[in-house]
Scaffold this active site. Structure first.
Site, mmCIF file in Angstrom:
data_model
loop_
_atom_site.group_PDB
_atom_site.id
_atom_site.type_symbol
_atom_site.label_atom_id
_atom_site.label_comp_id
_atom_site.label_asym_id
_atom_site.label_seq_id
_atom_site.Cartn_x
_atom_site.Cartn_y
_atom_site.Cartn_z
ATOM 1 N N ASP A 87 0.863 -1.176 0.000
ATOM 2 C CA ASP A 87 0.000 0.000 0.000
ATOM 3 C C ASP A 87 0.902 1.229 0.000
ATOM 4 O O ASP A 87 1.660 1.425 0.953
ATOM 5 C CB ASP A 87 -0.874 0.045 1.252
ATOM 6 C CG ASP A 87 -1.863 -1.112 1.356
ATOM 7 O OD1 ASP A 87 -1.604 -2.162 0.751
ATOM 8 O OD2 ASP A 87 -2.873 -0.951 2.063
ATOM 9 N N LYS A 128 -10.323 -0.359 -1.424
ATOM 10 C CA LYS A 128 -10.055 -0.647 -0.014
ATOM 11 C C LYS A 128 -10.469 0.557 0.821
ATOM 12 O O LYS A 128 -10.042 1.686 0.563
ATOM 13 C CB LYS A 128 -8.574 -0.959 0.211
ATOM 14 C CG LYS A 128 -8.222 -1.168 1.689
ATOM 15 C CD LYS A 128 -6.771 -1.569 1.877
ATOM 16 C CE LYS A 128 -6.383 -1.601 3.349
ATOM 17 N NZ LYS A 128 -4.979 -2.021 3.559
ATOM 18 N N LYS A 161 -7.375 3.043 -2.575
ATOM 19 C CA LYS A 161 -7.615 2.985 -1.119
ATOM 20 C C LYS A 161 -7.850 4.387 -0.580
ATOM 21 O O LYS A 161 -7.204 5.344 -1.006
ATOM 22 C CB LYS A 161 -6.403 2.326 -0.462
ATOM 23 C CG LYS A 161 -6.416 2.306 1.054
ATOM 24 C CD LYS A 161 -5.135 1.650 1.582
ATOM 25 C CE LYS A 161 -4.994 1.827 3.085
ATOM 26 N NZ LYS A 161 -3.732 1.256 3.594
#
Length: 226
Positions: free
Chosen positions: A94, A187, A158
């Site tokens: 990430d 996400k 995300k």
């Protein structure tokens, strides 16, 4: 959406990103991930080898944070960080975009950064997630980053690091879903503390949840099946 307990657990990145933890904290974190069968342990880079070794023999991955939490390292640094943490055992990455360059409307920079980090992940068959830090962005900026992501094709977009002034919102998940459709998964992270929070994000379109409250959420969810 009807989910089994295990299906919900496999949507959770079990998060421990505090800077003042010990190996004992990490060990307990991994033990909980194994007990509840979470998808990943979401951790900073340095503990990846420790957690990777502890999780051997399971299907639980180490999810490493790159450019975290401010996103203000250079592209070259983020690329090296990604390569290094994959080499040390990360199965997912990430990374935080350069929010300053978003505010500068320097979209070529954002696209180049995304391409280079995502390419490293793709070359190593590692899941990539692009963190927007939505609390600092306008809807127009979020849409523009989604458009870039639709070209570059990371695995996920995300919402948040969990270190900003706000976390995931249903409105942001719906906006991101509208922009990227089914091509890229979403996400939700930041502020997801209850089973109601989790299910509302999933209903809005999230397919992964970043939370430090995964144990609590699963225990709450289990009660619904009693």
């Amino acid at each position: 959406m009807s989910l089994t307990v295990n299906e919900l657990a496999k949507m959770i990145d079990h998060t421990l990103l505090k800077p003042f933890i010990s190996n004992e904290d990490l060990r307990k974190h991994c033990e909980d991930a194994i007990k509840y069968n979470f998808k990943t342990v979401a951790i900073n880079n340095a503990p990846v080898p420790f957690c990777k070794k502890f999780l051997e023999g399971t299907d639980i991955l180490c999810d490493a944070a790159v450019g975290f939490p401010l996103g203000q390292s250079t592209i070259e640094t983020k690329v090296f960080e990604t390569q290094d943490v994959i080499k040390k055992g990360a199965g997912e990455v990430d990374y935080v975009i350069n929010i300053v360059e978003v505010k500068n409307s320097n979209w070529d920079y954002i696209e180049d950064e995304m391409k280079r980090v995502v390419n490293v992940c793709n070359e190593n068959n590692v899941v990539s997630k692009v963190i927007f830090e939505t609390c600092y962005l306008t809807d127009e900026e979020k849409i523009k980053i989604c458009e870039i992501a639709s070209k570059v094709r990371p695995t996920f977009v995300k919402t948040s690091t969990g270190f900003g002034t706000g976390g995931a919102t249903v409105e942001d998940i719906k906006l991101m879903k509208k922009c990227v459709g089914d091509d890229i998964k979403i996400k939700a992270s930041g502020g997801i503390r209850t089973v109601e929070d989790a299910l509302s994000m999933i209903e809005a379109g999230a397919r992964r949840l970043g939370t430090s409250q995964g144990v609590k959420i699963i225990e709450e969810y289990k009660l619904r099946f009693k």
